[in-house]
Design a protein around this motif. Structure first.
Motif, PDB file in Angstrom:
ATOM      1  N   GLY A  70      56.167 -32.812-134.769  1.00 28.71           N
ATOM      2  CA  GLY A  70      56.116 -31.683-133.861  1.00 28.71           C
ATOM      3  C   GLY A  70      54.688 -31.373-133.474  1.00 28.71           C
ATOM      4  O   GLY A  70      53.747 -32.063-133.872  1.00 28.71           O
ATOM      5  N   ASN A  71      54.500 -30.322-132.680  1.00 32.24           N
ATOM      6  CA  ASN A  71      53.169 -30.051-132.126  1.00 32.24           C
ATOM      7  C   ASN A  71      52.462 -28.853-132.736  1.00 32.24           C
ATOM      8  O   ASN A  71      51.432 -28.420-132.233  1.00 32.24           O
ATOM      9  CB  ASN A  71      53.257 -29.865-130.613  1.00 32.24           C
ATOM     10  CG  ASN A  71      54.047 -28.619-130.214  1.00 32.24           C
ATOM     11  OD1 ASN A  71      54.707 -27.994-131.036  1.00 32.24           O
ATOM     12  ND2 ASN A  71      53.981 -28.274-128.944  1.00 32.24           N
ATOM     13  N   THR A  72      52.981 -28.307-133.845  1.00 35.35           N
ATOM     14  CA  THR A  72      52.383 -27.122-134.445  1.00 35.35           C
ATOM     15  C   THR A  72      51.600 -27.485-135.708  1.00 35.35           C
ATOM     16  O   THR A  72      52.118 -28.183-136.595  1.00 35.35           O
ATOM     17  CB  THR A  72      53.447 -26.071-134.780  1.00 35.35           C
ATOM     18  OG1 THR A  72      54.129 -25.694-133.579  1.00 35.35           O
ATOM     19  CG2 THR A  72      52.807 -24.837-135.387  1.00 35.35           C
ATOM     20  N   LEU A  73      50.379 -27.014-135.767  1.00 34.24           N
ATOM     21  CA  LEU A  73      49.495 -27.246-136.904  1.00 34.24           C
ATOM     22  C   LEU A  73      49.280 -25.955-137.677  1.00 34.24           C
ATOM     23  O   LEU A  73      49.190 -24.877-137.085  1.00 34.24           O
ATOM     24  CB  LEU A  73      48.118 -27.720-136.431  1.00 34.24           C
ATOM     25  CG  LEU A  73      47.902 -29.174-136.045  1.00 34.24           C
ATOM     26  CD1 LEU A  73      46.529 -29.302-135.411  1.00 34.24           C
ATOM     27  CD2 LEU A  73      48.016 -30.083-137.259  1.00 34.24           C
ATOM     28  N   ALA A  74      49.153 -26.081-138.980  1.00 34.87           N
ATOM     29  CA  ALA A  74      48.644 -24.999-139.814  1.00 34.87           C
ATOM     30  C   ALA A  74      47.260 -25.411-140.302  1.00 34.87           C
ATOM     31  O   ALA A  74      47.049 -26.563-140.699  1.00 34.87           O
ATOM     32  CB  ALA A  74      49.570 -24.754-140.998  1.00 34.87           C
ATOM     33  N   LEU A  75      46.305 -24.490-140.241  1.00 36.04           N
ATOM     34  CA  LEU A  75      44.940 -24.777-140.665  1.00 36.04           C
ATOM     35  C   LEU A  75      44.528 -23.804-141.764  1.00 36.04           C
ATOM     36  O   LEU A  75      44.788 -22.602-141.672  1.00 36.04           O
ATOM     37  CB  LEU A  75      43.969 -24.679-139.491  1.00 36.04           C
ATOM     38  CG  LEU A  75      44.229 -25.683-138.367  1.00 36.04           C
ATOM     39  CD1 LEU A  75      44.621 -24.957-137.093  1.00 36.04           C
ATOM     40  CD2 LEU A  75      43.015 -26.566-138.124  1.00 36.04           C
TER      41      LEU A  75
END
Length: 260
Positions: free
Chosen positions: A43-48
């Protein structure tokens, strides 16, 4: 004493402080994404995750003040993400998190300028300008762009899709110019599976060559941090109001995976 002599002594003092820091616990500003490669499956969601710590020793964690800058350079240019930061905590110390959605294929260079951190044991203010690069959907374009930070590592090797044992190379720049013979500290973000047998194994140290280029072969899978520690251009005030030198760190994180 003439001004030129005072300036030379000031630089020599900071060099000694930074050398001493190499022998002590190494500070690293972490900027770790949930993945370094986005695909249709991820998918296209990142957690940083942003944390100021000693990665090889798994701590301690130091409390972060609110960063001065947090952003990304991507296919749409540079975006300010400071409003996306959310405070968190580890071991009672302040950390930060953020999420980001990559809408277009391309490489996304995330960066942070943290607030200066006072380190009384070393007598310096620490500012670690930190980057990590994420590829989205196989575009593989833009990973070698410069953000224009005061100190910065520019990768000379594509910084994702790396196998364990690959050689990582980068050029250290300050004010846009290569820095020859600069010390670069290297640490693995320990997952608890390795116990260093003695202090020299905690932080690896390499130096740039005459053109500001360094290299290091990463022997284990996981996240690796590279930190070039340089003298900041302008002294800052300590909590006691004294003028103190600045450790301006150029940091970059890369992930490697075992070949299976």
């Amino acid at each position: 004493m003439r001004y030129g002599t005072r300036a030379l002594l000031s630089k020599a003092l900071l060099s000694l402080l930074l050398m001493a820091a190499c022998g002590a616990q190494a500070h690293f500003q972490e900027l770790i994404p949930s993945t370094d490669i986005l695909t249709a499956e991820t998918g296209n969601t990142l957690a940083l995750s942003l944390k100021f710590t000693h990665p090889m020793e798994q701590g301690p964690v130091m409390s972060m003040a609110a960063p001065r800058r947090f952003g990304v350079m991507g296919p749409r240019g540079q975006e300010d993400l400071i409003d996306r930061l959310r405070p968190g905590g580890t071991d009672g110390k302040r950390t930060f998190q953020a999420t980001y959605r990559a809408e277009l294929p391309g490489d996304y260079i995330f960066f942070v300028e943290p607030a200066p951190y006072w380190e009384p044991a070393e007598g310096v203010m620490i500012v670690h300008y930190t980057k990590v690069i994420v590829d989205a959907f196989g575009a593989e374009q833009g990973w070698d762009q410069e953000i224009g930070l005061p100190v910065e590592i520019i990768p000379l090797v594509r910084p994702y899709g790396l196998w364990t044992g690959n050689l990582f190379r980068g050029i250290v720049k300050q004010d846009g110019k290569p820095v020859p013979f600069a010390a670069v500290e290297v640490e693995w973000r320990n997952d608890g599976s390795v116990t260093p047998p003695s202090d020299p194994y905690i932080t690896q140290v390499v130096k740039t060559d005459a053109n500001g280029v360094f290299s290091y072969a990463m022997p284990r899978s996981g996240w690796w941090g590279f930190a070039a520690l340089l003298e900041g251009d302008t002294p800052l005030k300590s909590p006691d109001g004294d003028s103190v030198p600045v450790e301006a760190g150029a940091l970059m994180w890369v992930q490697v995976r075992d070949m299976r």
